[in-house]
Design a protein around this motif. Structure first.
Motif, mmCIF file in Angstrom:
data_model
loop_
_atom_site.group_PDB
_atom_site.id
_atom_site.type_symbol
_atom_site.label_atom_id
_atom_site.label_comp_id
_atom_site.label_asym_id
_atom_site.label_seq_id
_atom_site.Cartn_x
_atom_site.Cartn_y
_atom_site.Cartn_z
ATOM 1 N N ASN A 1 55.559 15.820 60.904
ATOM 2 C CA ASN A 1 54.548 15.644 61.196
ATOM 3 C C ASN A 1 53.892 16.427 62.400
ATOM 4 O O ASN A 1 52.837 17.271 62.746
ATOM 5 C CB ASN A 1 53.133 14.496 60.875
ATOM 6 C CG ASN A 1 51.834 14.221 61.085
ATOM 7 O OD1 ASN A 1 51.352 15.546 60.560
ATOM 8 N ND2 ASN A 1 51.090 14.651 62.425
ATOM 9 N N HIS B 1 50.008 22.060 59.056
ATOM 10 C CA HIS B 1 49.226 21.067 57.815
ATOM 11 C C HIS B 1 47.521 20.323 59.332
ATOM 12 O O HIS B 1 46.457 20.178 58.845
ATOM 13 C CB HIS B 1 49.479 19.094 58.186
ATOM 14 C CG HIS B 1 49.778 18.596 59.740
ATOM 15 N ND1 HIS B 1 50.713 18.737 60.756
ATOM 16 C CD2 HIS B 1 48.411 17.733 60.664
ATOM 17 C CE1 HIS B 1 50.379 18.195 61.823
ATOM 18 N NE2 HIS B 1 49.072 17.716 61.455
ATOM 19 N N LEU B 2 47.561 21.618 60.164
ATOM 20 C CA LEU B 2 46.367 21.114 60.876
ATOM 21 C C LEU B 2 44.735 21.460 60.371
ATOM 22 O O LEU B 2 43.791 20.656 60.399
ATOM 23 C CB LEU B 2 46.143 22.006 62.063
ATOM 24 C CG LEU B 2 47.532 21.914 63.731
ATOM 25 C CD1 LEU B 2 47.394 22.651 64.559
ATOM 26 C CD2 LEU B 2 47.395 20.380 63.661
ATOM 27 N N HIS C 1 43.585 17.579 59.140
ATOM 28 C CA HIS C 1 42.558 18.001 61.002
ATOM 29 C C HIS C 1 41.030 18.104 61.074
ATOM 30 O O HIS C 1 40.649 19.346 61.518
ATOM 31 C CB HIS C 1 43.179 18.186 61.927
ATOM 32 C CG HIS C 1 44.396 17.675 62.369
ATOM 33 N ND1 HIS C 1 44.397 15.855 62.822
ATOM 34 C CD2 HIS C 1 45.800 17.331 62.604
ATOM 35 C CE1 HIS C 1 45.321 15.481 62.928
ATOM 36 N NE2 HIS C 1 46.528 16.476 62.662
ATOM 37 N N ASP D 1 45.930 11.826 61.658
ATOM 38 C CA ASP D 1 47.010 12.043 61.057
ATOM 39 C C ASP D 1 47.964 10.371 60.906
ATOM 40 O O ASP D 1 48.757 10.163 59.775
ATOM 41 C CB ASP D 1 47.923 11.978 62.643
ATOM 42 C CG ASP D 1 48.003 14.019 62.859
ATOM 43 O OD1 ASP D 1 48.468 14.694 62.193
ATOM 44 O OD2 ASP D 1 48.183 13.645 64.528
HETATM 45 FE FE LIG Z 1 48.614 16.511 63.274
#
Ligand SMILES: [Fe+2]
Ligand code: FES
Length: 383
Positions: A204, A210-211, A215, A335
């Motif tokens: 991760n 994935h940001l 997030h 996360d």
């Molecule tokens: Fe992250």
């Protein structure tokens, strides 16, 4: 074939034989099986360097930290001569562990019968032992463990053969020379346990793909996929970079910093030092995770961070850093949610690995590293 009859190492071997252009995520069994965890402890965590934290948090004589590395309790302590020593954290009497957590000690006193050791691990004294004719305190010394400091980081290893940290990470040192990482001060340190496999959390960290989504509630809007650069990794680490703008001022180089030039002044490095030290290094602050498995489905996390010394004298340094810590905590909640969901998914009978994005290049390199360490370890064990 039934799922538990598949050899996870064979599955990973097939997975990592693919070129990056066709790569898939690692197979579920390498995350969920006890058999693969055993391979990792024996061939990865016992054979490579493990980071226990920052040197400046162990600055004074008697400052110590402890860890359990591949099942071995280890303590790291600053001796009176200023040297950092790693020692077996197991008493030489009836084998209790000695120190726990982090702290400062004048001497190492066993919590069971108070055998007492000097900071160099030699036995200073033991109550009520004079009638045992065989006992001689001079013959007792806690076994030493290799320990090295590098750019302010403290590493230990159980291996006699692994090359020095500075040799393994020479390219990292060159790459981030302008950041002067030694002079970042740790201002917070915490330990946590999350319900996911350690590699899910490591991976991760290795991708910023994935940001924007995971997030979305915090830093997602600041992170553009097109500003992420993911070069191929090197044998001992991988990295990628993202560009930040002055919405987060302390991620920018301080005006007094003349070491960093041009785009470097707003570049964040995400360094994944194998196997399990993850460093976010910005021109103004840093934070890190040092991970160790606690069974396949739990990870023990050492989490710390702080500021570069350029910011230390600013009137608002403390306020800025508190705001940053609040943000990091919020990001970590996101996360944690994502990585625990991945672990749930991995445990499904229907879990099937999909293709990797070009933004997951570091994940591919990490899988290659794991496979290489396990092959090397197995080959050495069969000699
Ligand atoms: Fe992250
Ligand atoms: S086990 Fe340590 S003093 Fe007895």
């Amino acid at each position: 074939m039934a799922k538990d009859l598949v050899d996870p190492v064979d599955e990973l071997r097939q997975n990592t034989a693919q070129p990056f252009e066709r790569a898939h995520a690692m197979p579920p069994s390498v995350y969920t099986s006890d058999a693969f965890l055993k391979e990792e402890l024996e061939h990865v965590f016992s054979k490579d360097w493990f980071c226990v934290g920052r040197s400046d948090s162990l600055a004074n004589a008697g400052d110590y930290t402890t860890c359990e590395l591949a099942g071995q309790p280890i303590l790291v302590i600053r001796d009176r001569d200023g040297e950092l020593r790693a020692l077996s954290n197991v008493c030489l009497h009836r084998m209790s562990t000695l120190l726990h957590g982090r702290g400062t000690a004048r001497s190492i006193v066993c919590p069971y019968h108070a055998w007492t050791y000097n900071l160099d691990g030699s036995l200073r004294g033991a109550p009520a032992m004079t009638l045992n004719e065989g006992f001689c305190k001079d013959q007792y010394q806690l076994p030493k463990v290799r320990c090295e400091e590098w750019l302010g980081w403290v590493f230990v290893t159980l291996s006699e053969d692994v090359p020095p940290v500075a040799t393994q990470l020479a390219q990292v040192e060159d790459m981030v020379a302008g950041y002067d990482m030694t002079n970042y001060a740790e201002t917070f340190y915490e330990e946590h346990v999350w319900d996911t496999n350690w590699k899910v959390l490591a991976e991760n960290f290795m991708e910023s793909y994935h940001l924007p989504v995971c997030h979305a509630g915090t830093i997602g809007g600041l992170s553009k996929l097109e500003d992420m650069v993911c070069p191929p990794g090197l044998p001992a680490f991988n990295y990628h970079t993202i560009l930040k703008d002055d919405q987060l001022r302390i991620a920018m180089a301080h005006p007094s910093n003349d070491r960093l030039k041009g785009e470097e002044r707003r570049t964040t490095f995400l360094l994944a030092i194998y196997p399990s030290l993850m460093i976010t290094l910005t021109p103004g602050y840093f934070w890190y995770l040092s991970l160790h498995p606690k069974g396949p489905g739990q990870v023990h996390i050492r989490f710390g961070g702080g500021m570069s010394d350029d910011y230390a004298d600013d009137a608002d340094a403390q306020k800025n850093f508190e705001a940053l810590k609040t943000l990091l905590d919020e990001v970590n909640v996101e996360d944690r949610g994502c990585t625990e969901k991945v672990y749930n998914g991995l445990c499904s009978d229907r879990a099937v690995p999909g293709h990797l994005s070009h933004l997951e290049r570091p994940n591919y390199d990490f899988a290659q590293y794991l496979m290489a360490k396990i092959e090397q370890g197995r080959a050495a064990a069969s000699l």
